[in-house]
Design a protein around this motif. Structure first.
Motif, PDB file in Angstrom:
ATOM      1  N   GLN A  39       0.844  -1.185   0.000  1.00 48.60           N
ATOM      2  CA  GLN A  39       0.000   0.000   0.000  1.00 48.60           C
ATOM      3  C   GLN A  39       0.882   1.238   0.000  1.00 48.60           C
ATOM      4  N   PRO A  41       1.229   5.473  -0.245  1.00 44.27           N
ATOM      5  CA  PRO A  41       0.458   6.598   0.305  1.00 44.27           C
ATOM      6  C   PRO A  41      -0.615   7.065  -0.660  1.00 44.27           C
ATOM      7  N   GLY A  42      -1.835   7.171  -0.146  1.00 39.62           N
ATOM      8  CA  GLY A  42      -2.939   7.638  -0.958  1.00 39.62           C
ATOM      9  C   GLY A  42      -3.513   6.620  -1.903  1.00 39.62           C
ATOM     10  N   GLN A 115       8.047  -1.144   5.880  1.00 41.85           N
ATOM     11  CA  GLN A 115       8.219  -0.052   4.918  1.00 41.85           C
ATOM     12  C   GLN A 115       9.360  -0.359   3.949  1.00 41.85           C
TER      13      GLN A 115
END
Length: 120
Positions: A39, A41-42, A115
């Motif tokens: 996923q 960002p946004g 991340q």
């Protein structure tokens, strides 16, 4: 009762490689499917790669030829080897496992996410 613990994320330059690992633990009877989602960002969470027990891996088109998924059923672990990384691969990567517990509960489980950041 079931935990998925990911490791291997980090910061890498474009063109570099990373290897993610995800170990499942707890009262697990069997693991049907293991895989990775990501996923950015946004954006919505999207499939990266999955592998069914005894089956062939399936990849999203955007990672074919660059990423490779593998599982070690003895260790209840799934790996994602990521090569030729690009900035657009930057995202939180989530491990997923569809499994059956010793209480005969069958459902999907998610890791906490790791991340991956690719710099240009």
């Amino acid at each position: 009762q079931v935990q998925l613990v990911e490791s291997g994320g980090g910061l890498v330059q474009a063109g570099g490689s990373l290897r993610l690992s995800c170990a499942a633990s707890g009262r697990i009877l069997s693991i049907a499917t293991m895989g990775w989602y990501r996923q950015a960002p946004g954006k919505e969470r999207e499939l990266v790669a999955v592998i069914v027990s005894g089956g062939d891996p399936n990849y999203a088109d955007f990672v074919k030829g660059r990423f490779a998924i593998a599982r070690d059923d003895f260790r209840s672990t799934v790996y994602l080897q990521m090569n030729s990384l690009a900035p657009e691969d930057t995202a939180v990567y989530y491990c997923y496992a569809e499994l059956t517990t010793t209480e005969w509960v069958h459902k999907g489980h998610w890791g906490q996410g790791t991340q991956v950041t690719v710099s240009s």
